[in-house]
Design an enzyme around this catalytic site. Structure first.
Site, short mmCIF file in Angstrom:
data_model
loop_
_atom_site.label_atom_id
_atom_site.label_comp_id
_atom_site.label_asym_id
_atom_site.label_seq_id
_atom_site.Cartn_x
_atom_site.Cartn_y
_atom_site.Cartn_z
CG LEU A 23 -1.86 -1.19 1.37
CD1 LEU A 23 -2.61 -1.15 2.69
CD2 LEU A 23 -2.85 -1.22 0.21
CE LYS A 73 10.80 -4.94 6.47
NZ LYS A 73 9.92 -4.60 7.61
CG ASP A 109 9.65 -1.70 10.11
OD1 ASP A 109 8.86 -1.05 9.41
OD2 ASP A 109 10.25 -2.72 9.71
CB ALA A 135 10.79 -13.22 19.63
N GLY A 136 9.70 -11.99 16.33
CA GLY A 136 10.11 -11.97 14.93
C GLY A 136 10.69 -10.62 14.55
N GLY A 137 10.71 -10.33 13.25
CA GLY A 137 11.34 -9.11 12.76
C GLY A 137 10.71 -7.84 13.33
CB ALA A 138 7.23 -6.67 13.54
CG ASN A 158 8.37 -15.86 19.98
OD1 ASN A 158 7.40 -15.40 19.38
ND2 ASN A 158 9.29 -16.58 19.38
CB THR A 160 10.21 -20.24 19.10
OG1 THR A 160 9.27 -20.74 18.15
CG2 THR A 160 11.49 -21.04 19.04
P1 NAP Z 1 8.07 -12.87 11.54
O1 NAP Z 1 9.42 -12.32 11.62
O2 NAP Z 1 7.78 -14.02 10.65
O3 NAP Z 1 7.62 -13.28 13.05
C1 NAP Z 1 6.40 -13.92 13.26
C2 NAP Z 1 6.11 -13.97 14.76
O4 NAP Z 1 4.78 -14.51 14.92
C3 NAP Z 1 7.04 -14.89 15.56
O5 NAP Z 1 7.20 -14.37 16.85
C4 NAP Z 1 6.24 -16.20 15.59
O6 NAP Z 1 6.56 -17.02 16.68
C5 NAP Z 1 4.85 -15.65 15.78
N1 NAP Z 1 3.80 -16.60 15.41
C6 NAP Z 1 3.44 -16.98 14.17
N2 NAP Z 1 2.42 -17.86 14.24
C7 NAP Z 1 2.14 -18.04 15.55
C8 NAP Z 1 1.19 -18.83 16.27
N3 NAP Z 1 0.31 -19.61 15.64
N4 NAP Z 1 1.16 -18.75 17.62
C9 NAP Z 1 2.05 -17.94 18.29
N5 NAP Z 1 2.98 -17.18 17.65
C10 NAP Z 1 3.02 -17.23 16.30
O7 NAP Z 1 7.01 -11.75 11.10
P2 NAP Z 1 7.09 -10.14 11.33
O8 NAP Z 1 7.73 -9.53 10.16
O9 NAP Z 1 7.65 -9.89 12.68
O10 NAP Z 1 5.54 -9.74 11.26
C11 NAP Z 1 4.63 -10.20 12.24
C12 NAP Z 1 3.27 -9.51 12.05
O11 NAP Z 1 3.42 -8.10 12.20
C13 NAP Z 1 2.62 -9.73 10.69
O12 NAP Z 1 1.24 -9.90 10.88
C14 NAP Z 1 2.87 -8.43 9.95
O13 NAP Z 1 1.85 -8.11 9.01
C15 NAP Z 1 2.81 -7.42 11.10
N6 NAP Z 1 3.63 -6.22 10.81
C16 NAP Z 1 3.00 -5.02 10.87
C17 NAP Z 1 3.73 -3.88 10.63
C18 NAP Z 1 3.06 -2.55 10.67
O14 NAP Z 1 3.64 -1.58 10.14
N7 NAP Z 1 1.90 -2.41 11.29
C19 NAP Z 1 5.11 -3.96 10.33
C20 NAP Z 1 5.72 -5.22 10.30
C21 NAP Z 1 4.95 -6.36 10.56
P3 NAP Z 1 7.72 -18.17 16.53
O15 NAP Z 1 9.01 -17.44 16.68
O16 NAP Z 1 7.43 -19.10 17.63
O17 NAP Z 1 7.55 -18.78 15.16
#
Ligand code: NAP
Length: 299
Positions: A23, A73, A109, A135-138, A158, A160
């Site tokens: 977007l 990234k 971010d 504990a992912g990228g965001a 988290n 994990t």
């Molecule tokens: P990422 O690096 O893939 O991290 C994903 C995170 O979600 C990890 O902590 C993962 O846990 C957890 N997770 C996934 N499925 C799960 C489940 N079923 N139960 C519990 N934990 C679960 O992704 P990311 O880039 O950080 O993005 C995460 C979210 O933030 C996405 O929805 C994205 O759209 C949103 N986001 C929003 C913005 C914004 O500007 N508003 C910016 C960036 C991201 P594990 O480590 O255990 O796998």
């Protein structure tokens, strides 16, 4: 809104794979139009094997810079000339600025989230007990920026546990802000470390992908009744705008913040880095809200 392109137009954009869902182009182009500057923002679909070639082409083509989205990234970093401290700490770059042949990496971010927290939520992390779910990228970006902005204490929860533990250690070591890790196991049972962290949190930031469209019809990731009613609950998921966690937190009596502000303001900060101008960030936010509403109405 129409964009008119001439031989003098300055070009910026976003690289990602995929990039069709972004977007950012309409949001940035609306901002350039409002600022009255001859700039254009375009999407570039770059596959992982071409990240280096794409980055090296920036000075060659004379682009002013670009945003970087999933999955590039981290990979983009080895191709840059300089990386600012916050992005180094986060270990990822979402904005590259081209300065006379040099490419400088930033991560906006976490600061985008903090600006949203302040402008829309009227809160700051200064001295606050901040609980981050994920504990992912965001999460990493928000944890690092919150620590640099003077958060009192961070707890990372988290699924994990090791990832939460690594992030908490890194933040503590690099910034001196106390940071702990707990397991996010969904049970939130009384006496568990997660229930304790929920009860102590001033600000909760949900950063996992749980609740994101199309799997949005799920229970809240934690039991919000464990929270203080004065806790401030944020969910950075913005598709849908209101997640089950946000709805439950409101029912519990908490003030809340939804995710589109972080997206708009990370873009606004990137625009400020490229142009040196103040971004029309309320216009960028409203443009994004309108786009998300149109998207939701279409499904
Ligand atoms: P990422 O690096 O893939 O991290 C994903 C995170 O979600 C990890 O902590 C993962 O846990 C957890 N997770 C996934 N499925 C799960 C489940 N079923 N139960 C519990 N934990 C679960 O992704 P990311 O880039 O950080 O993005 C995460 C979210 O933030 C996405 O929805 C994205 O759209 C949103 N986001 C929003 C913005 C914004 O500007 N508003 C910016 C960036 C991201 P594990 O480590 O255990 O796998």
């Amino acid at each position: 809104m129409s964009v008119s392109i001439s031989g003098k137009t300055t070009v910026v954009g976003v690289i990602g794979d995929p990039v069709s869902h972004t977007l950012s182009p309409p949001m940035h182009n609306a901002a350039f139009s409002q600022l009255g500057i001859d700039w254009v923002y375009v999407p570039f679909h770059v596959r992982p094997e071409f990240v280096g070639a794409a980055v090296r082409s920036i000075p060659a083509l004379g682009l002013k810079g670009f945003n970087v989205t999933v999955p590039h990234k981290v990979a983009v970093m080895e191709h840059l000339d300089e990386i600012d401290r916050e992005a180094q700490l986060i270990g990822a770059v979402n904005t590259v600025v081209h300065e006379r042949g040099r490419l400088i990496g930033y991560n906006t971010d976490g600061r985008g989230f903090l600006r949203s927290l302040q402008r829309q939520g009227g809160r700051t992390v200064a001295g606050a007990n901040v609980l981050i779910l994920g504990a992912g990228g965001a999460a990493k970006a928000i944890a690092c920026s919150a620590a640099l902005a003077g958060a009192g204490r961070l707890v990372i929860a988290n699924r994990t546990f090791d990832k939460a533990n690594d992030l908490a250690h890194m933040v503590n070591e690099q910034t001196g802000v106390p940071a702990d890790a707990v397991e996010l196991d969904g049970s939130c049972r009384v006496g568990s470390r997660l229930a304790e962290a929920l009860g102590e949190a001033d600000i909760v930031v949900q950063t996992t992908s749980v609740g994101m469209y199309p799997r949005h019809d799920v229970p809240p990731i934690v039991d919000v009744t464990r929270l203080k009613r004065e806790a401030f609950v944020c969910d950075i998921v913005y598709r849908p705008r209101e997640t089950s966690l946000i709805r439950a937190a409101k029912t519990h009596g908490c003030d809340v913040l939804t995710g589109e502000g972080m997206l708009a303001y990370q873009g606004a900060i990137a625009l400020e880095l490229w142009t040196g101008l103040d971004a029309p960030d309320e216009l960028m936010l409203q443009t994004l809200i309108n786009l998300l509403a149109a998207e939701a109405a279409a499904v």
